[in-house]
Scaffold this motif. Structure first.
Motif, PDB file in Angstrom:
ATOM      1  N   LEU A  64       0.842  -1.195   0.000  1.00  0.00           N
ATOM      2  CA  LEU A  64       0.000   0.000   0.000  1.00  0.00           C
ATOM      3  C   LEU A  64       0.877   1.244   0.000  1.00  0.00           C
ATOM      4  O   LEU A  64       0.613   2.209  -0.721  1.00  0.00           O
ATOM      5  CB  LEU A  64      -0.904   0.002   1.232  1.00  0.00           C
ATOM      6  CG  LEU A  64      -2.026  -1.036   1.262  1.00  0.00           C
ATOM      7  CD1 LEU A  64      -2.579  -1.180   2.672  1.00  0.00           C
ATOM      8  CD2 LEU A  64      -3.132  -0.654   0.289  1.00  0.00           C
ATOM      9  N   LEU A  65       1.911   1.213   0.833  1.00  0.00           N
ATOM     10  CA  LEU A  65       2.918   2.277   0.856  1.00  0.00           C
ATOM     11  C   LEU A  65       4.293   1.659   0.720  1.00  0.00           C
ATOM     12  O   LEU A  65       4.570   0.611   1.317  1.00  0.00           O
ATOM     13  CB  LEU A  65       2.885   3.059   2.176  1.00  0.00           C
ATOM     14  CG  LEU A  65       1.691   3.935   2.520  1.00  0.00           C
ATOM     15  CD1 LEU A  65       1.937   4.630   3.861  1.00  0.00           C
ATOM     16  CD2 LEU A  65       1.402   4.966   1.439  1.00  0.00           C
ATOM     17  N   GLU A  66       5.151   2.301  -0.047  1.00  0.00           N
ATOM     18  CA  GLU A  66       6.558   1.940  -0.115  1.00  0.00           C
ATOM     19  C   GLU A  66       7.389   3.097   0.412  1.00  0.00           C
ATOM     20  O   GLU A  66       6.949   4.250   0.407  1.00  0.00           O
ATOM     21  CB  GLU A  66       6.959   1.608  -1.548  1.00  0.00           C
ATOM     22  CG  GLU A  66       6.342   0.339  -2.082  1.00  0.00           C
ATOM     23  CD  GLU A  66       6.975  -0.095  -3.391  1.00  0.00           C
ATOM     24  OE1 GLU A  66       7.874  -0.959  -3.351  1.00  0.00           O
ATOM     25  OE2 GLU A  66       6.572   0.430  -4.438  1.00  0.00           O
ATOM     26  N   THR A  67       8.603   2.798   0.851  1.00  0.00           N
ATOM     27  CA  THR A  67       9.469   3.829   1.406  1.00  0.00           C
ATOM     28  C   THR A  67      10.219   4.537   0.292  1.00  0.00           C
ATOM     29  O   THR A  67      10.921   3.897  -0.501  1.00  0.00           O
ATOM     30  CB  THR A  67      10.476   3.216   2.394  1.00  0.00           C
ATOM     31  OG1 THR A  67       9.770   2.465   3.380  1.00  0.00           O
ATOM     32  CG2 THR A  67      11.295   4.303   3.068  1.00  0.00           C
ATOM     33  N   ASP A  68      10.047   5.847   0.217  1.00  0.00           N
ATOM     34  CA  ASP A  68      10.793   6.642  -0.759  1.00  0.00           C
ATOM     35  C   ASP A  68      12.262   6.629  -0.363  1.00  0.00           C
ATOM     36  O   ASP A  68      12.612   7.038   0.750  1.00  0.00           O
ATOM     37  CB  ASP A  68      10.259   8.077  -0.776  1.00  0.00           C
ATOM     38  CG  ASP A  68      10.898   8.926  -1.859  1.00  0.00           C
ATOM     39  OD1 ASP A  68      12.141   9.036  -1.867  1.00  0.00           O
ATOM     40  OD2 ASP A  68      10.164   9.488  -2.688  1.00  0.00           O
ATOM     41  N   PRO A  69      13.167   6.146  -1.234  1.00  0.00           N
ATOM     42  CA  PRO A  69      14.578   6.029  -0.846  1.00  0.00           C
ATOM     43  C   PRO A  69      15.254   7.368  -0.580  1.00  0.00           C
ATOM     44  O   PRO A  69      16.289   7.414   0.090  1.00  0.00           O
ATOM     45  CB  PRO A  69      15.209   5.314  -2.049  1.00  0.00           C
ATOM     46  CG  PRO A  69      14.298   5.599  -3.196  1.00  0.00           C
ATOM     47  CD  PRO A  69      12.929   5.691  -2.613  1.00  0.00           C
ATOM     48  N   VAL A  70      14.678   8.451  -1.081  1.00  0.00           N
ATOM     49  CA  VAL A  70      15.281   9.776  -0.895  1.00  0.00           C
ATOM     50  C   VAL A  70      14.786  10.417   0.392  1.00  0.00           C
ATOM     51  O   VAL A  70      15.566  10.860   1.237  1.00  0.00           O
ATOM     52  CB  VAL A  70      14.980  10.688  -2.105  1.00  0.00           C
ATOM     53  CG1 VAL A  70      15.530  12.094  -1.860  1.00  0.00           C
ATOM     54  CG2 VAL A  70      15.568  10.092  -3.377  1.00  0.00           C
ATOM     55  N   THR A  71      13.466  10.441   0.581  1.00  0.00           N
ATOM     56  CA  THR A  71      12.893  11.131   1.740  1.00  0.00           C
ATOM     57  C   THR A  71      12.699  10.219   2.947  1.00  0.00           C
ATOM     58  O   THR A  71      12.571  10.699   4.072  1.00  0.00           O
ATOM     59  CB  THR A  71      11.535  11.743   1.376  1.00  0.00           C
ATOM     60  OG1 THR A  71      10.602  10.682   1.090  1.00  0.00           O
ATOM     61  CG2 THR A  71      11.656  12.647   0.152  1.00  0.00           C
ATOM     62  N   GLY A  72      12.648   8.895   2.712  1.00  0.00           N
ATOM     63  CA  GLY A  72      12.360   7.963   3.794  1.00  0.00           C
ATOM     64  C   GLY A  72      10.899   7.918   4.177  1.00  0.00           C
ATOM     65  O   GLY A  72      10.521   7.198   5.107  1.00  0.00           O
ATOM     66  N   GLN A  73      10.060   8.660   3.470  1.00  0.00           N
ATOM     67  CA  GLN A  73       8.639   8.702   3.777  1.00  0.00           C
ATOM     68  C   GLN A  73       7.876   7.687   2.932  1.00  0.00           C
ATOM     69  O   GLN A  73       8.344   7.233   1.892  1.00  0.00           O
ATOM     70  CB  GLN A  73       8.092  10.111   3.539  1.00  0.00           C
ATOM     71  CG  GLN A  73       8.725  11.167   4.431  1.00  0.00           C
ATOM     72  CD  GLN A  73       8.204  12.561   4.136  1.00  0.00           C
ATOM     73  OE1 GLN A  73       7.555  12.794   3.125  1.00  0.00           O
ATOM     74  NE2 GLN A  73       8.490  13.498   5.034  1.00  0.00           N
TER      75      GLN A  73
END
Length: 584
Positions: free
Chosen positions: A442-451
């Protein structure tokens, strides 16, 4: 997996298993390499052959007239063992043994001078056990008790006895139709979509404007109003909270659960989510008018104070093929995607052992049954046998973890994580305590922001395997989980959505600051069940997410409740949350 990665994995297994099996010599890298090769082969195999890190011993007990075979299914986890005794007539008797508390005691098998199971406690005290002696009297007596967990070896180990797992009338009817009536799945789908759609929808009255302390628990939901101006709504949450009267909660704020330190609850309505979240990065569908006003709940667990475990049910998820992928991805002669159809001689129980039960504070259902736990549409249906969802209990692989699927897992060092599994992550397998996969993120972790950002399949019905109706109508009762971090604390958050699409789930988890989120199960209260176990005056009160979930537990005399997963075996898999114990 490449040769270098395989060599690294085997070396890691040899080292991590050395202490549990009595030394490096027991973890022969060549034997591990052969076991790994057998694990990867596409052919029918036993559940034991599916354990690439197992350690095995053979011994003769001449005095008893027995040949013994002892298997540590994953020595690094040190929880499950298989004892097989072959008598003079060639009859094989199998016993699935459990070490109920690997953190407090270790188990090893000694072949000389006479075969013995040795259980070593934290302070070095050892118990020597030969339960096959005297005609296997101790094991026979334990089996005759018919208890799911029958104590042996002075109560230091349990014999797991096969029992029938409980199921609700709704589940039993659905399974009968699927298994016995032509077109039964279509009948189940029609009834669900026609008569049960939005059956658990909860809407709330606005009771005023208020708020509370935004600094307690995880970060509050990002909403269109500040924390001190949140709508206060009526709620059906069946859990007693601190700081608010029963039946009243401010949207998106967290309240401590009474009597359970480290656990918090929150109520939400997706229409209250901040516009910058709803219109933020990632592709999702717009909220529809029903799910926008639907009330749901989050329960957060502080992973600094609490630990987790996982157990398969007596029946589900099964090990054979899901009917969803096309026949073209099924190799001929394979009884299931991993070559295994049955867990025998291992015993699946669908409940926690008595030692763990004493410190369990919560349970919630695990995920899809095998029938629905694979892809029917899209690219993921066309390779890797249709991507059947994998699962591991006590370091024992029941179904392989598949790359590309959302995975909630725990390592032997206590690390709890949630991620999209990759081929490289197989290097973690020797140290996996439990793992459960359920679809795509449903959500993945953005590798740049960590969000957290919505997964790339959230708005795609077939390729996302989100289920729902045959017309791709996705709104239904759903449950999911996410990981969030705030003020140096890591939280596992369980979300109950009285009716929602994957898009609404993704944006809601995102609003709560989750960096990864996954679907668990859907469509019925027994599939979205959560219970908390609250100490009250020397007894334990069972508190449920919503009142209807109490009907799934069993009632006893004197108004007592026998809770699901704790007091009786269930046919479904589940997660459990326990208090962490201070090192002894």
């Amino acid at each position: 997996m490449g040769r270098l990665a395989t060599a690294f994995l085997i070396a890691a297994a040899a080292v991590t298993g050395a202490a549990a099996t009595g030394g490096e010599a027991q973890r022969d890298p060549q034997a591990l390499a052969r076991q790994w090769a057998a694990y990867e082969e596409v052919r029918p195999k036993s559940i034991i052959e599916l354990q690439p890190f197992r350690a095995e011993w053979d011994a003769e007990d001449a005095a008893q007239g027995l040949r013994l075979h002892f298997v540590a299914l994953n020595p690094a986890v040190d929880a499950w063992f298989l004892l097989q005794a072959t008598d003079a007539r060639g009859r094989v008797h199998s016993y699935h043994l459990e070490n109920p508390d690997p953190a407090a005691q270790s188990v090893r098998f000694e072949t000389t001078p006479s075969p013995t199971v040795v259980i070593r406690g934290r302070v070095g005290a050892e118990t020597f056990c030969r339960p096959w002696a005297d005609g296997a009297r101790e094991l026979a007596e334990a089996r005759r008790t018919a208890l799911p967990y029958a104590p042996v070896c002075n109560g230091r180990l349990f014999l797991r006895n096969k029992v029938t797992g409980s199921r609700t009338t709704l589940e039993a009817t659905a399974e009968f139709l699927r298994d016995n009536i032509w077109g039964g799945e279509d009948i189940v789908r029609f009834v669900r979509d026609t008569f049960f759609k939005d059956s658990q929808l909860e809407t709330s009255r606005e009771l005023g404007i208020g708020g509370g302390r935004a600094e307690q628990g995880p970060a509050p939901m990002r909403a269109s109003t500040p924390p001190d101006q949140r709508p206060v709504i009526s709620t059906l949450l069946d859990i007693a909270l601190e700081g608010t009267p029963h039946g009243r909660m401010a949207v998106g704020l967290w309240y401590p659960v009474k009597g359970l330190p480290g656990i918090y609850a929150s109520a939400f309505q997706p229409r209250a989510i901040a516009p910058e979240v709803l219109q933020g990065p990632g592709r999702t569908n717009r909220l529809d008018s029903v799910e926008a006003k639907a009330t749901g709940y989050m329960v957060a667990f502080d992973l600094g104070r609490l630990d987790m475990g996982y157990a398969v049910g007596t029946d589900h998820p099964a090990l054979g093929w899901s009917p969803r992928p096309p026949g073209s991805v099924r190799p001929r002669g394979m009884p299931g995607p991993d070559g295994v159809r049955s867990a025998a001689p291992l015993v699946r129980l669908g409940m926690v052992n008595p030692v763990i039960a004493n410190r369990t504070v919560a349970t919630f259902t695990g995920g899809f049954k095998r029938e629905h736990g694979a892809f029917k549409y899209g690219d993921m249906a066309t390779y890797n046998h249709g991507h059947h969802y994998g699962f591991i209990e006590k370091g024992t692989i029941f179904s392989k973890l598949q790359p590309g699927l959302s995975t909630l897992y725990r390592l032997t060092d206590g690390t709890i994580g949630m991620k999209t599994w990759t081929e490289a992550d197989n290097a973690l397998l020797p140290r996996i305590d439990f793992a459960r996969q359920n679809g795509v993120p449903l959500l993945e972790t953005d590798p740049v922001t960590g969000q957290g950002v919505p997964g790339d399949r959230v708005a795609r019905w077939g390729p996302g395997n989100w289920s729902g109706s045959a017309k791709a109508e996705l709104r239904t009762l759903r449950a999911g989980a996410c990981m969030a971090r705030s003020a140096g604390t890591t939280w596992l958050i369980y979300g109950y959505f009285s009716t929602a699409t994957p898009s609404a789930m993704a944006r809601t988890f995102q609003a709560y600051g989750c960096d990864y989120a996954m679907l668990l199960d859907m469509n019925a209260l027994e599939h979205t069940y959560l219970a908390l176990y609250v100490p009250q005056g020397g007894r334990t009160h069972v508190a449920h997410m919503v009142p209807g979930m109490s009907l799934i537990d069993k009632k006893m005399g004197g108004g007592r409740i026998l809770p699901r997963f704790i007091g009786f075996a269930d046919n479904r898999d589940f997660f459990y949350v326990t208090r962490k114990e201070a090192p002894g």
